[in-house]
Enzyme design. Structure first.
Site, mmCIF file in Angstrom:
data_model
loop_
_atom_site.group_PDB
_atom_site.id
_atom_site.type_symbol
_atom_site.label_atom_id
_atom_site.label_comp_id
_atom_site.label_asym_id
_atom_site.label_seq_id
_atom_site.Cartn_x
_atom_site.Cartn_y
_atom_site.Cartn_z
ATOM 1 N N LYS A 1 -31.108 32.118 -23.614
ATOM 2 C CA LYS A 1 -32.008 31.259 -22.847
ATOM 3 C C LYS A 1 -33.053 31.923 -22.487
ATOM 4 O O LYS A 1 -33.207 31.874 -21.110
ATOM 5 C CB LYS A 1 -30.926 30.599 -21.883
ATOM 6 C CG LYS A 1 -31.671 29.339 -21.122
ATOM 7 C CD LYS A 1 -31.597 28.006 -21.802
ATOM 8 C CE LYS A 1 -32.166 26.974 -21.267
ATOM 9 N NZ LYS A 1 -32.765 25.727 -22.036
ATOM 10 N N ASP B 1 -29.418 25.705 -25.898
ATOM 11 C CA ASP B 1 -29.232 24.054 -25.922
ATOM 12 C C ASP B 1 -29.281 23.871 -27.154
ATOM 13 O O ASP B 1 -28.746 22.845 -27.844
ATOM 14 C CB ASP B 1 -30.188 23.598 -24.891
ATOM 15 C CG ASP B 1 -31.337 24.182 -24.916
ATOM 16 O OD1 ASP B 1 -31.629 25.309 -25.295
ATOM 17 O OD2 ASP B 1 -32.391 23.739 -24.002
ATOM 18 N N ASP C 1 -18.191 31.701 -24.951
ATOM 19 C CA ASP C 1 -17.166 30.950 -24.468
ATOM 20 C C ASP C 1 -17.328 29.287 -24.857
ATOM 21 O O ASP C 1 -16.509 28.732 -25.613
ATOM 22 C CB ASP C 1 -17.330 30.696 -22.875
ATOM 23 C CG ASP C 1 -15.620 30.459 -22.450
ATOM 24 O OD1 ASP C 1 -14.831 30.231 -23.200
ATOM 25 O OD2 ASP C 1 -15.495 30.547 -21.083
ATOM 26 N N TYR D 1 -19.483 36.205 -15.538
ATOM 27 C CA TYR D 1 -17.962 35.995 -15.262
ATOM 28 C C TYR D 1 -17.841 37.555 -14.564
ATOM 29 O O TYR D 1 -16.807 37.219 -13.864
ATOM 30 C CB TYR D 1 -17.314 36.182 -16.406
ATOM 31 C CG TYR D 1 -17.428 34.811 -17.224
ATOM 32 C CD1 TYR D 1 -17.765 33.761 -16.734
ATOM 33 C CD2 TYR D 1 -16.786 34.715 -18.531
ATOM 34 C CE1 TYR D 1 -17.943 32.520 -17.596
ATOM 35 C CE2 TYR D 1 -16.738 33.698 -19.191
ATOM 36 C CZ TYR D 1 -17.477 32.482 -18.868
ATOM 37 O OH TYR D 1 -17.273 31.381 -19.597
ATOM 38 N N ASP E 1 -15.693 27.318 -28.363
ATOM 39 C CA ASP E 1 -14.952 26.242 -28.359
ATOM 40 C C ASP E 1 -15.476 24.881 -28.947
ATOM 41 O O ASP E 1 -14.699 24.282 -29.637
ATOM 42 C CB ASP E 1 -14.593 25.580 -26.877
ATOM 43 C CG ASP E 1 -13.465 26.566 -26.281
ATOM 44 O OD1 ASP E 1 -13.253 27.445 -26.683
ATOM 45 O OD2 ASP E 1 -12.694 25.826 -25.359
#
Ligand code: NAD
Length: 359
Positions: free
Chosen positions: A194, A226, A250, A145, A254
């Site tokens: 990851k 994942d 993020d 970001y 959610d």
């Protein structure tokens, strides 16, 4: 900073969409539980643009620099208007800039499972019953970001690049808070990355492994993002505290918010190294439901409770809000996002009336 009367003082940034609606309800609750806390409104996002042609104007910066904490609503306009001057880059220019301005490096998102809402959770009953609360620690100032971004043309082809960057200091800051929290809860910490592909994740894992030596009481495990996404749905009860990078956090938070029932129930807190806090719902400005008195105020009310607990040291008031909300749910009141049918739901204001009655 306190006002001259020495009252705790908070900056209120309601923002756009459902932000002002749910914020108004939070202020009713604040006035009920802590009438001595003073507050001042400031503009941010599209609402600020309408007055100042800026999403994060200086007047708002000055306001938050004088406050003991910030209670934030949400910013952003409808996706179909995303290219208009008022909404273009609104989130980047306001909430991301605000996090940067305050150096808020750590975001905490609790996903709490309410037994009264077991029937609306997508989880099977036996999975839901085993869950209490999952806390997600998300790093907020690094990763893709905030890295360099560019779009350019090479040999007639458009190319877009976003760079992900982490320093070990940034990772240490969130690791320290996540380990400390895990040590005070179940002693279980899952670091999500990851590391089989990304260098930023390899550094992340190395820093977490090193810090684990300072927290022998914490059982640290690593999980690839994942797999974590799948495990959150298959067996969420295995998690207590999760720590992860900005982008993964993020998305995972959610996803986690949908397990108890709705994004509209999920508060969040963000802190800088000095402990200054900004509190906001995990969701956005929900333009699809704005102005209809159907938004769930829980995320905003629970963000207020987190503010009272962590920034103002008002533990009894924070607990009172949390318990009042639980009682309202237990007595069957539901906003539209967590209700069974539209004819049987309670509006934003009426739901808050019930909370205030319980307080
Ligand atoms: P969103 O979180 O606003 O909405 C996603 C879904 O959740 C929608 O169906 C919405 O109705 C529902 N929802 C969200 N909060 C709710 C609540 N309190 N009660 C009931 N339902 C609720 O995400 P989006 O639709 O992708 O984005 C809308 C705008 O919000 C965009 O402009 C986006 O940039 C912005 N946004 C802002 C923030 C922030 O301010 N921190 C975060 C995310 C998105």
């Amino acid at each position: 900073m306190n006002t001259p009367s020495n009252k705790p003082h908070i900056a209120i940034l309601a923002g756009d969409g459902i932000g002002p609606e749910v914020m108004q309800q939070a202020l009713r609750v604040l006035e009920k539980v802590a009438p001595d806390v003073s507050y001042t409104h400031g503009l941010i996002g599209g609402a600020a643009y309408a007055k100042y042609q800026q999403h994060f104007p200086n007047a708002t910066k000055e306001l938050i620099d004088q406050a003991d904490a910030v209670l934030f609503g949400s910013v952003g306009g409808p996706i179909q208007a995303a290219d208009s001057p008022q909404w273009k880059n609104c989130e980047v220019n306001s909430i991301l800039a605000l996090r940067n301005h305050l150096n808020l490096s750590v975001n905490v998102r609790p996903a709490k499972f309410y037994s009264a809402l077991a029937d609306i959770s997508p989880l099977k009953n036996h999975l839901f019953d085993a869950c209490d609360e999952i806390l997600i620690y998300r790093e907020l100032l690094g990763d893709i970001y905030f890295g360099e971004k560019r779009t350019f043309e090479v040999n007639g082809q458009m190319v877009a690049e976003d760079t992900a960057t982490y320093t070990d200091d940034q990772i240490k800051a969130i690791a320290q808070q996540a380990f400390t929290c895990a040590a005070n809860r179940s002693g279980k910490l899952t670091s999500v990355d990851k590391a089989n592909v990304l260098d930023t994740s390899k550094l992340w894992r190395q820093v977490f492994d090193e810090m684990a030596k300072d927290f022998p009481q914490v059982e640290l495990s690593h999980m690839l993002v994942d797999n974590c996404t799948m495990q959150l749905i298959l067996n969420p009860a295995q998690f207590d505290v999760i720590a992860t990078a900005n982008l993964f956090g993020d998305i995972l938070s959610d996803a986690a918010s949908a397990l108890p029932g709705s994004l509209g129930m999920m508060p969040s807190a963000s802190f800088n190294d000095a402990g200054f806090g900004l509190y906001e719902p995990s969701g956005g400005s929900a333009p699809d439901i704005a102005g209809k008195d159907i938004a769930n105020p829980m995320a905003q009310l629970l963000s207020l409770a987190m503010l009272l607990r962590h920034s103002l040291n008002r533990h009894p008031e924070a607990l009172a809000i949390e318990q009042a909300i639980e009682q309202v749910l237990n007595s069957g009141h539901r906003t539209a996002d967590i209700g069974h049918n539209a004819s049987d739901t309670t509006g934003t204001v009426a739901f808050t009336d019930q909370v205030i009655q319980q307080l």
